[in-house]
Design a protein around this motif. Structure first.
Motif, short mmCIF file in Angstrom:
data_model
loop_
_atom_site.label_atom_id
_atom_site.label_comp_id
_atom_site.label_asym_id
_atom_site.label_seq_id
_atom_site.Cartn_x
_atom_site.Cartn_y
_atom_site.Cartn_z
N ASP A 1 35.50 43.12 41.04
CA ASP A 1 36.81 43.63 41.39
C ASP A 1 37.41 43.55 42.80
O ASP A 1 38.37 43.99 43.31
N GLU A 2 36.83 42.09 43.42
CA GLU A 2 37.46 41.82 44.68
C GLU A 2 38.81 41.05 44.33
O GLU A 2 39.03 40.66 43.11
N ALA A 3 39.69 41.16 45.51
CA ALA A 3 41.02 40.87 45.31
C ALA A 3 41.42 40.23 46.57
O ALA A 3 41.09 40.66 47.64
N THR A 4 42.12 38.91 46.28
CA THR A 4 42.90 38.22 47.52
C THR A 4 44.28 37.70 47.41
O THR A 4 44.40 37.58 46.18
N ALA A 5 44.69 37.75 48.22
CA ALA A 5 46.20 37.15 48.16
C ALA A 5 46.64 36.34 49.51
O ALA A 5 45.93 36.32 50.43
#
Length: 240
Positions: free
Chosen positions: A31-35
């Protein structure tokens, strides 16, 4: 029944585990998110489940239509079994509608349908922030042979042709997407994932964003955007 073994790779939103079969691996979607090259980080509850389902469905469809992939089967809510491949460090981006960085680079308006799909390449390198490259760069750096790139380009166009109606069936417009390829068993195969993390997916009627752009741009209901994609793709769809 394969058995999971040690962690062999951990990326921004996936973990890859070895198995007791040296030819196979397990991808676990998190569920980790990066941008923005990792400058923005967060968690999107349930994202890994959505990405696993969507990617598994897309890969299965592509396999049925003659696209060679690393996908074997979905194991559970978050895990998929894949063939191990030597990843070619080239991200392939296919654009059907103007969005994202294309707006600033070419002065286009968001939502403008392109006269034809555009294929772009990026060097898969975290330390260099994945710079755009062309086929001359790819050949000069020895990332892939010209013959391999011919295959990759042809496969990319065919994948796009298949994915557009695949998503349209669920009322979703495929704006653009990023894919990766690898070498497996002496041939080029589609690898990695096809999901709301790697695709821009808009509601076909309203243009509402149902992908990672909701996280990038601090839009409301990030989780609901992902869940709406899964809901549409897992409920019965009446054929036209």
């Amino acid at each position: 029944m394969v058995k999971q073994q040690e962690l062999i790779y951990e990326g921004e939103a996936k973990q890859i585990y070895a198995t007791d079969d040296p030819a196979l691996a397990i991808i676990r979607y998190t569920d980790e998110a990066t941008a923005y090259k990792g400058f923005k980080k967060g968690t999107i509850i349930g994202k890994g489940v959505v990405n696993n389902h969507v990617s598994s469905m897309a890969f299965a469809m592509l396999e049925e239509n003659g696209i060679p992939t690393h996908f074997v089967r979905r194991l559970n809510e978050r895990d998929a079994l894949v063939r191990r491949a030597e990843i070619i460090p080239v991200n392939v981006v296919i654009r059907n509608v103007a969005a994202g960085s294309l707006l600033q680079r070419l002065g286009l308006t968001e939502g403008q349908v392109l006269r034809r799909p555009i294929i772009e390449y990026c060097y898969k390198s975290d330390s260099l922030s994945d710079p755009m490259i062309n086929r001359d760069h790819i050949d000069a750096l020895g990332l892939a042979t010209p013959e391999e790139m011919d295959q990759i380009q042809a496969l990319s166009r065919r994948i796009n042709e298949l994915l557009i109606p695949f998503f349209a069936r669920y009322g979703v417009q495929l704006v653009d997407f990023r894919i990766e390829f690898g070498r497996c068993g002496g041939k080029i195969v589609l690898a990695d994932e096809i999901s709301p993390d790697s695709c821009r997916l808009w509601d076909s009627k309203t243009g509402e964003k149902m992908d990672k752009d909701r996280f990038r741009r601090d839009l409301d209901d990030v989780e609901n955007g992902y869940q709406e994609i899964l809901r549409r793709m897992t409920q019965p769809v009446a054929d036209a």
